[in-house]
Scaffold this motif. Structure first.
Motif, PDB file in Angstrom:
ATOM      1  N   ARG A  38       0.647  -1.163  -0.168  1.00  0.00           N
ATOM      2  CA  ARG A  38       0.081  -0.034   0.076  1.00  0.00           C
ATOM      3  C   ARG A  38       0.814   1.224  -0.149  1.00  0.00           C
ATOM      4  O   ARG A  38       0.459   2.425   0.425  1.00  0.00           O
ATOM      5  N   ALA A  39       2.272   1.095  -0.229  1.00  0.00           N
ATOM      6  CA  ALA A  39       2.947   2.281  -0.328  1.00  0.00           C
ATOM      7  C   ALA A  39       2.741   3.436  -1.260  1.00  0.00           C
ATOM      8  O   ALA A  39       2.907   4.415  -1.279  1.00  0.00           O
ATOM      9  N   GLY A  40       1.967   2.812  -2.441  1.00  0.00           N
ATOM     10  CA  GLY A  40       1.733   3.519  -3.517  1.00  0.00           C
ATOM     11  C   GLY A  40       2.497   3.227  -4.957  1.00  0.00           C
ATOM     12  O   GLY A  40       2.643   4.081  -5.965  1.00  0.00           O
ATOM     13  N   LYS A  41       2.918   2.076  -4.974  1.00  0.00           N
ATOM     14  CA  LYS A  41       3.864   1.522  -6.392  1.00  0.00           C
ATOM     15  C   LYS A  41       2.979   1.687  -7.376  1.00  0.00           C
ATOM     16  O   LYS A  41       3.409   2.103  -8.526  1.00  0.00           O
ATOM     17  N   THR A  42       1.576   1.010  -7.496  1.00  0.00           N
ATOM     18  CA  THR A  42       0.864   1.110  -8.725  1.00  0.00           C
ATOM     19  C   THR A  42       0.447   2.483  -9.258  1.00  0.00           C
ATOM     20  O   THR A  42       0.714   2.695 -10.176  1.00  0.00           O
ATOM     21  N   VAL A  43       0.145   3.276  -8.227  1.00  0.00           N
ATOM     22  CA  VAL A  43      -0.146   4.589  -8.606  1.00  0.00           C
ATOM     23  C   VAL A  43       0.838   5.432  -9.214  1.00  0.00           C
ATOM     24  O   VAL A  43       0.931   5.987 -10.222  1.00  0.00           O
ATOM     25  N   TRP A 101      -9.225   4.372  -7.180  1.00  0.00           N
ATOM     26  CA  TRP A 101      -7.807   3.779  -7.013  1.00  0.00           C
ATOM     27  C   TRP A 101      -7.657   2.189  -7.430  1.00  0.00           C
ATOM     28  O   TRP A 101      -8.716   1.466  -7.204  1.00  0.00           O
ATOM     29  N   SER A 104      -5.189  -3.662  -5.373  1.00  0.00           N
ATOM     30  CA  SER A 104      -3.975  -4.371  -4.743  1.00  0.00           C
ATOM     31  C   SER A 104      -3.306  -5.341  -5.532  1.00  0.00           C
ATOM     32  O   SER A 104      -3.777  -6.060  -6.401  1.00  0.00           O
ATOM     33  N   THR A 105      -1.912  -5.055  -5.701  1.00  0.00           N
ATOM     34  CA  THR A 105      -1.089  -5.800  -6.822  1.00  0.00           C
ATOM     35  C   THR A 105      -0.919  -7.302  -6.155  1.00  0.00           C
ATOM     36  O   THR A 105      -0.636  -7.462  -5.148  1.00  0.00           O
ATOM     37  N   LYS A 334       2.151  10.366  -1.256  1.00  0.00           N
ATOM     38  CA  LYS A 334       0.786  10.680  -0.964  1.00  0.00           C
ATOM     39  C   LYS A 334       0.804  12.470  -0.358  1.00  0.00           C
ATOM     40  O   LYS A 334       0.111  12.597   0.436  1.00  0.00           O
ATOM     41  N   ASP A 336       0.085  14.934  -1.634  1.00  0.00           N
ATOM     42  CA  ASP A 336      -1.136  15.927  -1.709  1.00  0.00           C
ATOM     43  C   ASP A 336      -1.947  15.936  -0.427  1.00  0.00           C
ATOM     44  O   ASP A 336      -2.994  16.599  -0.517  1.00  0.00           O
ATOM     45  N   SER A 375       1.873  10.819  -6.813  1.00  0.00           N
ATOM     46  CA  SER A 375       1.752  10.474  -7.912  1.00  0.00           C
ATOM     47  C   SER A 375       0.548  10.800  -8.606  1.00  0.00           C
ATOM     48  O   SER A 375       0.677  10.724 -10.006  1.00  0.00           O
ATOM     49  N   LEU A 376      -0.540  10.826  -7.974  1.00  0.00           N
ATOM     50  CA  LEU A 376      -1.637  11.435  -8.369  1.00  0.00           C
ATOM     51  C   LEU A 376      -2.236  12.550  -7.481  1.00  0.00           C
ATOM     52  O   LEU A 376      -2.723  12.049  -6.230  1.00  0.00           O
TER      53      LEU A 376
HETATM   54  N1  GTP Z   1      -4.160  10.934  -2.002  1.00  0.00           N
HETATM   55  C1  GTP Z   1      -3.278  10.107  -2.685  1.00  0.00           C
HETATM   56  N2  GTP Z   1      -3.203   8.807  -2.431  1.00  0.00           N
HETATM   57  C2  GTP Z   1      -2.709   8.027  -2.904  1.00  0.00           C
HETATM   58  C3  GTP Z   1      -1.559   8.346  -4.046  1.00  0.00           C
HETATM   59  N3  GTP Z   1      -0.812   7.335  -4.309  1.00  0.00           N
HETATM   60  C4  GTP Z   1      -1.467   6.219  -3.501  1.00  0.00           C
HETATM   61  N4  GTP Z   1      -2.574   6.586  -2.700  1.00  0.00           N
HETATM   62  C5  GTP Z   1      -3.379   5.659  -1.803  1.00  0.00           C
HETATM   63  O1  GTP Z   1      -2.549   4.580  -1.614  1.00  0.00           O
HETATM   64  C6  GTP Z   1      -3.454   3.509  -1.869  1.00  0.00           C
HETATM   65  C7  GTP Z   1      -2.278   2.297  -2.495  1.00  0.00           C
HETATM   66  O2  GTP Z   1      -1.705   2.848  -3.578  1.00  0.00           O
HETATM   67  P1  GTP Z   1      -1.067   1.564  -4.568  1.00  0.00           P
HETATM   68  O3  GTP Z   1      -0.549   2.326  -5.722  1.00  0.00           O
HETATM   69  O4  GTP Z   1      -2.143   0.586  -5.045  1.00  0.00           O
HETATM   70  O5  GTP Z   1       0.032   0.945  -3.632  1.00  0.00           O
HETATM   71  P2  GTP Z   1       0.927  -0.418  -3.930  1.00  0.00           P
HETATM   72  O6  GTP Z   1       2.046   0.064  -3.263  1.00  0.00           O
HETATM   73  O7  GTP Z   1       0.851  -0.696  -5.206  1.00  0.00           O
HETATM   74  O8  GTP Z   1       0.048  -1.411  -3.017  1.00  0.00           O
HETATM   75  P3  GTP Z   1      -0.054  -2.926  -3.239  1.00  0.00           P
HETATM   76  O9  GTP Z   1       0.170  -3.411  -4.562  1.00  0.00           O
HETATM   77  O10 GTP Z   1      -1.287  -3.525  -2.266  1.00  0.00           O
HETATM   78  O11 GTP Z   1       1.278  -3.512  -2.422  1.00  0.00           O
HETATM   79  C8  GTP Z   1      -4.141   3.892  -3.151  1.00  0.00           C
HETATM   80  O12 GTP Z   1      -5.194   3.037  -3.258  1.00  0.00           O
HETATM   81  C9  GTP Z   1      -4.527   5.414  -2.528  1.00  0.00           C
HETATM   82  O13 GTP Z   1      -5.406   5.225  -1.745  1.00  0.00           O
HETATM   83  C10 GTP Z   1      -1.437   9.690  -4.212  1.00  0.00           C
HETATM   84  O14 GTP Z   1      -0.516  10.160  -4.877  1.00  0.00           O
HETATM   85  N5  GTP Z   1      -2.109  10.442  -3.595  1.00  0.00           N
END
Ligand code: GTP
Ligand code: MG
Length: 470
Positions: A38-43, A101, A104-105, A334, A336, A375-376
């Motif tokens: 959930r750190a935000g890799k996919t986004v 969003w 999860s990956t 995150k 923002d 990222s977004l």
């Molecule tokens: N406001 C905001 N929230 C973000 C941002 N990037 C990620 N998030 C939040 O963080 C959550 C996880 O982001 P992902 O990119 O899915 O994280 P991940 O590391 O790929 O997660 P896994 O695949 O589960 O390991 C998203 O569902 C958003 O709620 C951002 O740039 N801004």
């Protein structure tokens, strides 16, 4: 006269270029993107790729500012056995009519982005455009934590793990199951499965409650290994006797198989080939969860980073054979959620968290940088008046209700020690402050031609990670 000289040079350069890179293939840069769950890799990957394809919001990317980028395009990736990063699906989710969003990956994935650029300077004018392929690899940070398993026997790992989780409420049920088990008795497969299931359930609830050290990494993300023996083990108290065929012996065997069949292949086939790395860290999320979560994140990040210090593990240095990651970017994601006036404080906390890990070996010469990014970008900045004073806040669409709301996250201290010290000393709540976070949904937006989705500092990140090669 001048023209004969330049012709000569240009022929030489062409010749040298052909000899070095081979006229038949273009250079490839492998960019690893990691971070805990959930750190935000996919986004991040989705936002980065979208903004590299349409570069209207990337002024800090030097090659773009210098107008040297002819085109950027997606290509079939070179690794036939890795799933492709589902870029189009993720982008559609983030920017559609009902933006949401991405899910999860489940597994490691890859995407190839190719750049056609005019090289800079005098030499560039002579050689004409060239191509750089950037292979982006998305993999969970938890898999890096597994490196520590390689140095531990099953007995050592069991003891350390049971010790570490002994006081966690999330682990009570698993601990009771594990303690009731007699490892000396003959293996009974349903019991082994139940133990592994209970341990996995603990890892999931620990993760959900903000603990970062949720290993072995594949237990959270099993992919197609789900249910296989390499994932059917759990830490157990060591019995006095461990006869052949006993539960303990079989768990030990599976733990060893996890190391040789899961951990080692990942480091050999994926990690060892990475040239540049970004490590994404949800610092804000941990601060919001409280001092325990922040301290746990700090310790876990230090462990994640040991993978980037050649020498920290003999087996790893052996397979790397001197190759190392040249640049590592640490990004607090995150951002923002905060008004930009607070971004320096967030970056400082990120930096302080890494300092210890960093100073130990400075990643053997890798260039490192820390920054805060989004990222977004889901919010706009706004000034709130509360009790007569002005607060730098942000406004966005709430995930829960879909309604617009303004949020003030709290004042991050300028001195990171004000958070990190109480966390290290075991405080259970922040003393003089409260940090709120609201879940925002991606904003509805209509993108102009040539512009990617809104972000904060993705251009700075891209410049650090690949700018020198464009
Ligand atoms: N406001 C905001 N929230 C973000 C941002 N990037 C990620 N998030 C939040 O963080 C959550 C996880 O982001 P992902 O990119 O899915 O994280 P991940 O590391 O790929 O997660 P896994 O695949 O589960 O390991 C998203 O569902 C958003 O709620 C951002 O740039 N801004
Ligand atoms: Mg993901």
């Amino acid at each position: 006269m001048f023209s004969t000289v330049t012709n000569g040079i240009s022929r030489q350069i062409n010749g040298a270029g052909a000899a070095v890179s081979g006229i038949f293939f273009d250079p490839v840069l492998r960019l690893g993107v990691t971070g805990l769950s959930r750190a935000g890799k996919t986004v991040f990957i989705t936002g980065l790729v979208a903004n590299l394809l349409d570069r209207g919001r990337m002024p800090q990317l030097r090659a773009e500012a210098e107008q040297r980028i002819d085109t950027v395009y997606l290509q079939p990736q070179p690794d036939d056995t890795l799933p492709r990063f589902a870029y189009e699906d993720h982008l559609a989710a983030l920017t559609g009519d009902d933006p949401r969003w991405p899910a999860s990956t489940r597994a490691v994935s890859e995407l190839r982005l190719s750049f056609r650029v005019q090289p800079a300077g005098f030499v560039g004018a002579l050689t004409g455009p060239r191509v750089l392929h950037v292979d982006i690899v998305d993999y969970p940070g938890e898999w890096l934590l597994d490196l520590a398993l390689l140095d531990k026997s099953y007995a050592e790992w069991s003891e350390a793990t049971l010790d570490r989780i002994a006081k966690r409420a999330e682990a009570l049920e698993f601990l009771a199951t594990a303690r009731a088990e007699d490892g000396a008795l003959a293996l009974d497969e349903p019991r082994a499965l139940a133990l592994a299931a209970s341990f996995t359930a603990y890892l999931h609830s620990a993760r959900a409650n903000g603990w970062s050290d949720c290993t072995p990494g594949r237990f959270l993300l099993p992919g197609d290994l789900a249910g296989s023996p390499v994932l059917t083990f759990a830490p157990l108290p060591k019995p006095a006797q461990t006869p052949r065929g006993s539960l303990w012996r079989e768990m030990e065997r599976r733990y060893d198989a996890y190391k040789s069949k899961v951990v080692k292949p990942f480091f050999r086939d994926h990690f060892a080939r990475i040239d540049r790395q970004i490590v994404l860290v949800d610092v804000l999320g941990a601060i919001h969860q409280g001092p325990r979560a922040l301290e746990d994140l700090r310790r876990t990040m230090a462990e994640v980073l040991s993978a980037f210090r050649p020498g920290s593990n003999r087996w790893l240095s052996g397979i790397l054979g001197g190759k190392r990651v040249g640049k590592i970017l640490f990004a607090a994601t995150k951002a923002d959620h905060l008004h930009h006036s607070q971004h320096p404080a967030l970056t400082a906390i990120m930096q302080a968290m890494l300092r210890e890990a960093q100073s130990r070996a400075d990643f053997a010469g890798a260039e490192t940088m820390a920054l805060s990014l989004a990222s977004l970008r889901t919010t706009v900045e706004e000034s709130l008046t509360r009790d007569g004073s002005q607060l730098d806040a942000v406004r966005g669409r709430l995930l829960a209700t879909g309604k617009q709301a303004a949020m003030y996250a709290g004042e991050l201290p300028r001195d990171p020690a004000r958070l990190l010290s109480p966390a290290r000393e075991g405080a259970t709540a922040w003393l003089d402050a409260d940090f709120a976070l609201m879940g925002f949904a991606p904003a509805r937006s209509t993108l102009k031609a040539g512009e990617g989705p809104p972000h904060i500092r993705l251009d700075r990140a891209a410049e650090f990670l690949i700018g020198d090669r464009l």
